[in-house]
Each structure stands twice: as C-alpha cells, then as structure tokens.
Design a protein around this motif. Structure first.
Motif, short mmCIF file in Angstrom:
data_model
loop_
_atom_site.label_atom_id
_atom_site.label_comp_id
_atom_site.label_asym_id
_atom_site.label_seq_id
_atom_site.Cartn_x
_atom_site.Cartn_y
_atom_site.Cartn_z
N ASP A 1 -46.87 31.32 38.64
CA ASP A 1 -46.73 29.88 38.51
C ASP A 1 -45.95 29.32 39.69
N THR A 2 -46.59 28.45 40.47
CA THR A 2 -45.92 27.90 41.65
C THR A 2 -44.73 27.02 41.25
N GLY A 3 -44.78 26.40 40.08
CA GLY A 3 -43.65 25.60 39.62
C GLY A 3 -42.42 26.47 39.39
#
Length: 407
Positions: free
Chosen positions: A76-78
């Motif tokens: 997850d890039t977040g």
C-alpha cells in the motif's frame, strides 16, 4: 542516518520491478521523507533543547530502524508514505543530536576531525548501496528493506551511548540556529551564529539573498539526483552499474567535508561554493547526456564529492555574513527545495529519468549563477560580533583549525 535516509535510492528500481511502484508514486514517497526531514529540522530550531536529549536520540534510532523493517510488510503506497514521513523526522533528529554532540565535544580540536566524522553519512550511503548490490541477484525488494533495517539496527547499537551536547553553563540565550548549524556544517564551528544588529557591520542583505537563492536551488537540484540517480543509470544500463555507482557516491562523500574545509585554507568560500556547484551540475548531467559505465561512475564521484561540501560552504558563508538566523533560514530554504524537487520532475518521469537529471543539472547551474553573484564585492574580512567580544573573521587563507584556536 545515511542508511535510513538514502537506502531508498538503490531500492527504488527494485520496487518498480517487484512491487509495482509507479514512477510518480516513487517521487511521492521521496517527498514524504523530505517533508519529515524538514519537520525534524524545525523541531531543532523551535526546541533547541532536543539536541541535548539522549532519550530522543534513542527513540529516533528505534523509529528509523522500525520504519525500515516495516516497509516490506505492505504494498500500500499510503502506508509506505506514512512510514517514510516519520523516517524523515527521525533522520533529522538523529543528525541534529549526533552532530551537535560531535561538535560540542570536539570544540577544541582541529576542524578537519569533525569534518571526517560528517563522512559517516557517506559511509551509510556506501554500506546501504553495497548491501542492496549484493542482494540483487538472490533476493527481492523486501529483503533489501529488511537487510537495511538490520544494518541500521547494528549502527544504532553502536551509537546507543552517544553523549549528547552538554547543557549550557552560562546565562546566554539558547542558540537554535547554532544547533542546526552544528547539524549541517563543520566549517561553521569557527563562527558563533549569533543574532546581531545590522548597524554594527556592513549591510549583508544582498549577499545573503544571493546565498539563500543558491542554496535553495541546490536543495531542488541535488535531491532529484540523490533520489533518481540509480534508477536513471539502470534505465540505460541495466544490471549492477546503478548500484555500484551509488556505492561510489557514498565513498566519495566520506572525505568530502574535510576536503572542502581544507580547500578553504587557500580559497574563499564563495569561490569554492561556485566551483562545487559547477562540478556537481556536470556530474548530474553526465548519465543523461552521455550514458554508459564511464559517465555513470564519474557522475557518482562528482556528485558524492560535492553535495555535503555545498552544505558545509553555504552555511558557513551565512554565518560569516552575520545575517540574523542565517543558518535556520538557509536550512529551511534547502529543506523546502528538497520537497519541491521530486514534485517538480514527477510529470517528466513518464518519459524516463533522463529529463529529470537534465532539469536537476540545470537547476544546480542556476544555483551556481547565484553563487557567482554572491562573489561580487563579498565582504571577506567582516568583523564577527560574538557573545563575548568582537574578533576578526579569519581570512580565506587561514585554516578552520586556526580559526578554532582563536576562540
């Protein structure tokens, strides 16, 4: 700090290939780290007592190591963004506390000694780059993050008992700018970064404006290369060349601060700043304009040998000009430049990294133009106002070590 902040550069191509990270998302993750670094630097300005906190140093060491270990736990890039942000804060706090301690305890020693210690950042870059280079044939991006966390843990143990800077023993007002100065520039140890009244010396606004512009532009240009150099080299020369070049960047950075301090015995800081920026611009442009192994390796050496030296020279020059809160202002401008750099080139990354390097080199050249303006009529022999008594600022031909003995 060298591992925690800069290992992302050699791991980035692995994340593109194995984790599906896009070029734009890669730029955003870099920006998260640089925002965190700015926040950490601001803590050093607003709460100068942090540079004397052993507990905060240890917390920062744990946070930095933990964020490295957590990176491979998700796609997850977040979440990655949320991890690189505190990693940046921890990196800045470690650097401020450790180097403030270094310069405090080595106050009576020649300036080249803390200059060599600044090379620890370069050593961290080289070690992390070598680690990723060795892992590439047998492991993926996850293993690279875990290995970097293990390396950071070993270095954290080694630095666990570092003695922070001693509390002030006089009734002087806290010197927040000096804390940031200690964290970024070895040559600045020869000068007390005190706030002074412009009426007590020559007006320095025009020189400081040129210096501020030059250093802020350097923050933009240097960080583009510092983030995407390996990916740019591997784009045109797949294989271990990019990782090997990053190791060279670190090795060249190890002696750079001491080297530029040594050169200050013969030439003025504005002259050296101009020279360092021109050399750096050439180094950044080489992989984009020429390509191939020789250009990549020369680029790595030129870039590694200058990016710490530019900080050393710029912040020492600001202290010399006696501009109020010069080191804090320069550090803030440089940090904002680092945030803007990846964002500025993000639209170009859809076409590869070569255009990004060309833009970075161009920005550094503009910084060199500002440094050339700084040289015009520069007041080399200003009287520096100290907290005790005014003394004459050493001429460019004097060594930093001699300057320290005058204190």
């Amino acid at each position: 700090m060298g591992v925690g902040r800069f290992v992302y550069t050699p791991i980035l191509p692995l994340m593109h290939a194995g984790a599906g990270l896009s070029a734009g998302a890669g730029a955003n993750l870099a920006t998260a780290n640089y925002i965190g670094y700015l926040l950490g630097a601001l803590v050093g300005i607003l709460a100068p007592a942090v540079v004397r906190s052993r507990a905060l140093l240890r917390i920062s060491l744990v946070v930095l190591t933990g964020t490295l270990a957590a990176m491979p736990a998700t796609h997850d890039t977040g979440v990655w963004f949320a991890l690189r942000l505190p990693a940046g804060v921890a990196s800045a706090l470690i650097f401020v506390i450790a180097v403030s301690s270094l310069l405090s305890h080595l106050r009576e020693y020649p300036a080249h000694l803390p200059g060599w210690a600044f090379g620890g950042v370069g050593a961290g870059i080289a070690l992390s780059g070598l680690l990723v280079l060795l892992l590439r044939p047998v492991a993926d991006w996850r293993a690279a993050w875990w290995a970097s966390a293990a390396l950071a843990a070993v270095l954290a143990v080694a630095s666990w008992n570092l003695r922070p800077e001693a509390p002030p023993t006089t009734t002087q007002a806290p010197q927040a700018p000096q804390a940031i100065q200690a964290a970024q520039a070895t040559e600045a140890t020869a000068v007390t970064a005190a706030t002074v009244d412009d009426s007590r010396g020559p007006r320095t606004h025009r020189w400081f404006t040129a210096l501020f512009a030059s250093y802020t532009l350097e923050g933009i240009g240097y960080i583009i290369a510092g983030t995407f150099l390996v990916a740019a080299i591997e784009q045109s020369s797949p294989g271990p060349l990019g990782g090997g070049a990053w190791v060279l960047v670190g090795l060249a950075a190890v002696p750079s601060s001491a080297l530029w301090a040594r050169l200050g015995r013969r030439w003025s800081r504005p002259d050296l700043l101009l020279a360092a920026l021109v050399v750096q611009a050439v180094g950044i442009a080489l992989p984009a304009l020429i390509g191939g192994a020789p250009a990549a390796l020369v680029s790595a050496v030129l870039f590694g040998a200058t990016f710490i030296g530019v900080s050393t020279l710029a912040l020492a020059t600001g202290a010399h000009l006696e501009f109020p809160r010069s080191v804090a202002l320069l550090t803030a401008g440089y940090s904002v430049g680092q945030i803007l750099g990846p964002l500025a080139v993000a639209p170009l990354l859809h076409h590869g990294y070569q255009q990004a390097l060309v833009l970075a080199a161009s920005v550094v050249l503009v910084a060199a133009v500002a440094a050339a303006v700084l040289r015009i009529g520069f007041p080399h022999h200003m009287v520096v106002v100290r907290a005790t008594a005014p003394v004459r600022q050493p001429a460019p031909t004097e060594s930093a070590a001699d300057a320290g003995s005058h204190r």
